[in-house]
Every structure is written in C-alpha cells, then in structure tokens.
Write a protein that holds these residues in place. Structure first.
Motif, PDB file in Angstrom:
ATOM      1  N   GLU A  26      22.410  -8.258 -11.277  1.00  0.00           N
ATOM      2  CA  GLU A  26      21.701  -7.335 -12.164  1.00  0.00           C
ATOM      3  C   GLU A  26      22.056  -7.612 -13.625  1.00  0.00           C
ATOM      4  O   GLU A  26      21.173  -7.632 -14.490  1.00  0.00           O
ATOM      5  N   LEU A  27      23.340  -7.841 -13.906  1.00  0.00           N
ATOM      6  CA  LEU A  27      23.764  -8.152 -15.269  1.00  0.00           C
ATOM      7  C   LEU A  27      23.111  -9.436 -15.754  1.00  0.00           C
ATOM      8  O   LEU A  27      22.617  -9.506 -16.887  1.00  0.00           O
ATOM      9  N   LEU A  30      19.405  -8.747 -16.468  1.00  0.00           N
ATOM     10  CA  LEU A  30      19.214  -7.988 -17.705  1.00  0.00           C
ATOM     11  C   LEU A  30      19.458  -8.852 -18.939  1.00  0.00           C
ATOM     12  O   LEU A  30      18.678  -8.821 -19.887  1.00  0.00           O
ATOM     13  N   GLU A  66      18.242   0.833 -23.921  1.00  0.00           N
ATOM     14  CA  GLU A  66      18.604   1.104 -22.532  1.00  0.00           C
ATOM     15  C   GLU A  66      19.181  -0.136 -21.852  1.00  0.00           C
ATOM     16  O   GLU A  66      20.157  -0.046 -21.112  1.00  0.00           O
ATOM     17  N   ILE A  67      18.596  -1.285 -22.110  1.00  0.00           N
ATOM     18  CA  ILE A  67      19.112  -2.535 -21.539  1.00  0.00           C
ATOM     19  C   ILE A  67      20.508  -2.809 -22.074  1.00  0.00           C
ATOM     20  O   ILE A  67      21.423  -3.138 -21.314  1.00  0.00           O
ATOM     21  N   SER A  69      22.670  -0.718 -23.249  1.00  0.00           N
ATOM     22  CA  SER A  69      23.595   0.273 -22.700  1.00  0.00           C
ATOM     23  C   SER A  69      24.015  -0.107 -21.290  1.00  0.00           C
ATOM     24  O   SER A  69      25.201  -0.050 -20.941  1.00  0.00           O
ATOM     25  N   ARG A  70      23.070  -0.500 -20.452  1.00  0.00           N
ATOM     26  CA  ARG A  70      23.387  -0.895 -19.075  1.00  0.00           C
ATOM     27  C   ARG A  70      24.232  -2.169 -19.050  1.00  0.00           C
ATOM     28  O   ARG A  70      25.156  -2.293 -18.243  1.00  0.00           O
ATOM     29  N   TYR A  73      27.787  -1.169 -19.901  1.00  0.00           N
ATOM     30  CA  TYR A  73      28.383  -0.477 -18.761  1.00  0.00           C
ATOM     31  C   TYR A  73      28.782  -1.474 -17.668  1.00  0.00           C
ATOM     32  O   TYR A  73      29.910  -1.431 -17.168  1.00  0.00           O
ATOM     33  N   LEU A  74      27.862  -2.357 -17.291  1.00  0.00           N
ATOM     34  CA  LEU A  74      28.156  -3.317 -16.232  1.00  0.00           C
ATOM     35  C   LEU A  74      29.282  -4.267 -16.630  1.00  0.00           C
ATOM     36  O   LEU A  74      30.146  -4.590 -15.811  1.00  0.00           O
ATOM     37  N   ASP A 122      29.739   2.566  -7.338  1.00  0.00           N
ATOM     38  CA  ASP A 122      28.635   1.838  -7.956  1.00  0.00           C
ATOM     39  C   ASP A 122      27.669   1.245  -6.933  1.00  0.00           C
ATOM     40  O   ASP A 122      26.632   0.724  -7.297  1.00  0.00           O
TER      41      ASP A 122
END
Length: 145
Positions: A26-27, A30, A66-67, A69-70, A73-74, A122
């Motif tokens: 996912e990281l 993104l 939003e991207i 921020s995620r 976080y990741l 998670d």
C-alpha cells in the motif's frame, strides 16, 4: 465540562508477515503510483487560473494531503512493527496470528461456531474474521487451549 480526550494508544506493534507485506505494498502504491498522478493533476488544475475558486484544484490538493498523511502514518508504523512469522513453541495454545474456532450459543439457544484470526490492529478485517490482538475477545483467548 472539559472536551479533553486523552490520546489513543497506538495499539500493539505486532503484525503478521502477510500484513506487513500488504502495508508495504500500500505504501509503495501510494508513493510511487497515486502521488505522482495526483501531483500531476494539481499542476494541471493550477494552470487553469484562479485557485481560490477552482474546485478541481481544491479537491486535488485535498487528495494530496490525504495521501501524504497516510504515507506518513504507514512510514512511522512500519518502522516500529514486530513481525511475527513463526508459531510459538507450544502450538496447542492460542497465540498471535492463530486461527481460532469459537463455539457460542445464540439467542435461540442453538450452538453456533465462528472462526477468527488474531492479528495486529493494522490488519483488522471483520469480514475475513480477523480480530485485533487488542480486542477483549482476543485477550480472553490468548494463552487458552
């Protein structure tokens, strides 16, 4: 009356190898696929003129935030994870990453069975039967036979 809320705990830092691979994918998605597309869209929307009344520009900038921020976080979570990729010494006990079948009685008095997998916070996915190791049910099951 105060509106203060104490900060939430981050949860257990345990994760399965599959969960870590999924979060790393996912990281990567993104950072290397979606973010370049969105930054290109931001530059195209900015070229259209007045940014204060440009709805497309405002929307794309929000997506970019939003991207980012995620991604932050990741990145922070992946640094602190403890990957559990092997079973414990005593496999007869319920442990992290185990599949567990639980029998219970429903409201009509019939015996029902549910199957869960105890995973990190998670990786939580109720549709697959994945429950968090921090949940009350998982805490009650860990260490039982």
């Amino acid at each position: 009356m105060s509106r203060y809320r104490p900060p939430r705990t981050a949860g257990t830092a345990l994760i399965t190898a599959e969960g870590e691979a999924r979060l790393r994918a996912e990281l990567h998605e993104l950072w290397h696929v979606r973010r370049p597309q969105v930054t290109q869209a931001v530059s195209e929307a900015a070229a259209l003129g007045d940014r204060s009344e440009n709805a497309e520009y405002i929307y794309v900038k929000k997506m970019l935030r939003e991207i980012d921020s995620r991604v932050r976080y990741l990145s922070k979570r992946l640094e602190n994870f403890i990957v559990v990729d092997r079973p414990p010494d005593d496999p007869s006990l319920v442990f992290f990453a185990a599949f567990v079948s639980v029998e219970f009685e429903d409201s009509a008095g019939e015996l029902k069975q549910a199957r869960y997998r105890i995973v990190g916070a998670d990786e939580l996915d109720p549709s697959l039967g994945y429950i968090s190791v921090d949940s009350p049910l998982a805490r009650a099951l860990i260490g039982k036979r």
